[in-house]
Design a protein around this motif. Sequence first.
Motif, PDB file in Angstrom:
ATOM      1  N   GLY A  12      13.116   7.980  -3.714  1.00 23.89           N
ATOM      2  CA  GLY A  12      12.418   9.230  -3.455  1.00 23.89           C
ATOM      3  C   GLY A  12      10.929   9.203  -3.700  1.00 23.89           C
ATOM      4  O   GLY A  12      10.249  10.212  -3.487  1.00 23.89           O
ATOM      5  N   ILE A  13      10.378   8.077  -4.138  1.00 25.03           N
ATOM      6  CA  ILE A  13       8.953   7.966  -4.456  1.00 25.03           C
ATOM      7  C   ILE A  13       8.257   7.160  -3.368  1.00 25.03           C
ATOM      8  O   ILE A  13       8.707   6.065  -3.007  1.00 25.03           O
ATOM      9  N   SER A  14       7.151   7.674  -2.858  1.00 28.09           N
ATOM     10  CA  SER A  14       6.371   6.975  -1.844  1.00 28.09           C
ATOM     11  C   SER A  14       5.483   5.931  -2.509  1.00 28.09           C
ATOM     12  O   SER A  14       4.681   6.250  -3.403  1.00 28.09           O
ATOM     13  N   VAL A  15       5.640   4.686  -2.093  1.00 23.16           N
ATOM     14  CA  VAL A  15       4.888   3.569  -2.664  1.00 23.16           C
ATOM     15  C   VAL A  15       4.392   2.685  -1.523  1.00 23.16           C
ATOM     16  O   VAL A  15       4.898   2.755  -0.403  1.00 23.16           O
ATOM     17  N   PRO A  16       3.395   1.832  -1.780  1.00 23.92           N
ATOM     18  CA  PRO A  16       2.877   0.984  -0.708  1.00 23.92           C
ATOM     19  C   PRO A  16       3.889  -0.075  -0.269  1.00 23.92           C
ATOM     20  O   PRO A  16       4.677  -0.574  -1.075  1.00 23.92           O
ATOM     21  N   ARG A  17       3.847  -0.374   1.017  1.00 14.00           N
ATOM     22  CA  ARG A  17       4.647  -1.470   1.565  1.00 14.00           C
ATOM     23  C   ARG A  17       3.706  -2.405   2.308  1.00 14.00           C
ATOM     24  O   ARG A  17       3.397  -2.207   3.480  1.00 14.00           O
ATOM     25  N   THR A  18       3.200  -3.379   1.589  1.00 13.31           N
ATOM     26  CA  THR A  18       2.276  -4.363   2.135  1.00 13.31           C
ATOM     27  C   THR A  18       2.814  -5.744   1.800  1.00 13.31           C
ATOM     28  O   THR A  18       3.664  -5.888   0.911  1.00 13.31           O
ATOM     29  N   PRO A  19       2.327  -6.781   2.457  1.00 17.41           N
ATOM     30  CA  PRO A  19       2.816  -8.124   2.142  1.00 17.41           C
ATOM     31  C   PRO A  19       2.710  -8.501   0.658  1.00 17.41           C
ATOM     32  O   PRO A  19       3.676  -9.038   0.106  1.00 17.41           O
ATOM     33  N   PRO A  20       1.588  -8.216  -0.042  1.00 19.02           N
ATOM     34  CA  PRO A  20       1.555  -8.556  -1.477  1.00 19.02           C
ATOM     35  C   PRO A  20       2.608  -7.810  -2.292  1.00 19.02           C
ATOM     36  O   PRO A  20       3.211  -8.381  -3.207  1.00 19.02           O
ATOM     37  N   VAL A  21       2.834  -6.544  -1.973  1.00 17.67           N
ATOM     38  CA  VAL A  21       3.830  -5.766  -2.710  1.00 17.67           C
ATOM     39  C   VAL A  21       5.233  -6.286  -2.417  1.00 17.67           C
ATOM     40  O   VAL A  21       6.054  -6.452  -3.329  1.00 17.67           O
ATOM     41  N   GLU A  22       5.523  -6.580  -1.167  1.00 15.85           N
ATOM     42  CA  GLU A  22       6.833  -7.116  -0.819  1.00 15.85           C
ATOM     43  C   GLU A  22       7.065  -8.466  -1.488  1.00 15.85           C
ATOM     44  O   GLU A  22       8.156  -8.747  -1.982  1.00 15.85           O
ATOM     45  N   ARG A  23       6.037  -9.301  -1.522  1.00 14.01           N
ATOM     46  CA  ARG A  23       6.169 -10.604  -2.185  1.00 14.01           C
ATOM     47  C   ARG A  23       6.365 -10.430  -3.686  1.00 14.01           C
ATOM     48  O   ARG A  23       7.135 -11.174  -4.311  1.00 14.01           O
TER      49      ARG A  23
END
Length: 217
Positions: A12-23
């Motif tokens: 339920g929390i909006s957070v960033p989804r970028t390559p560094p975060v996914e890694r």
Amino acid sequence: MHPTSATQVLAGISVPRTPPVERALDYAHERCEPYLFNHVVRSWLFAERIGQLQMIEHDAEVLAVGTLLHDITLDERFAGPRRFEVEAADLARSFAQEAGFDKHRAQQVWDCVALNSTPSIALYKEAEVSLCTTGICLDVVGLQYSAIPSSEMKAILTEFPRLGMKKRMTLCFCHIAATMPETTHDNFVRDFGERLVPGYKVGASSVDLVANAPFDD
């Protein structure tokens, strides 16, 4: 929030989804036991949500990477030689540099990790470091527990359950105090050693260090 190219919703929390975060998510999942992985994700969600609710401007990628990687050295195999936070901070900074963070942002990640268990300092640093520490301390000791709406707290705990975290984390701290007491003389692990580890002895105290400094006065 620092602009990012994409977002995702976790518990339920909006957070960033970028390559560094996914890694960073993948890296933490590979390195951490299930209870510890859930802890670092909850800490991230708490940190990010508090930043949103309190309208604190921050670099969401730095906050994500620092929080997700803050405990990658916390396990019962840890062998030092330095404080587990510092060992983890070096790994996290290297990760950030390899992910394309510039020197300043990579150093912020280092600060997030190295200082997360020293709130008397970290809470007064940059927003990213302060929020990281706040989210972690919320999950460990309940700092600002009421800042997260109860419905959101329930959703986060349901999706990322604690899995006996208090007991599991205590075992890790006691392992460090028993096997590497020299890394605990100036941090919170000393409390676990003195309370729970038979024969724990940290060595010279700060009083001894000052008294034995190589000066006449």
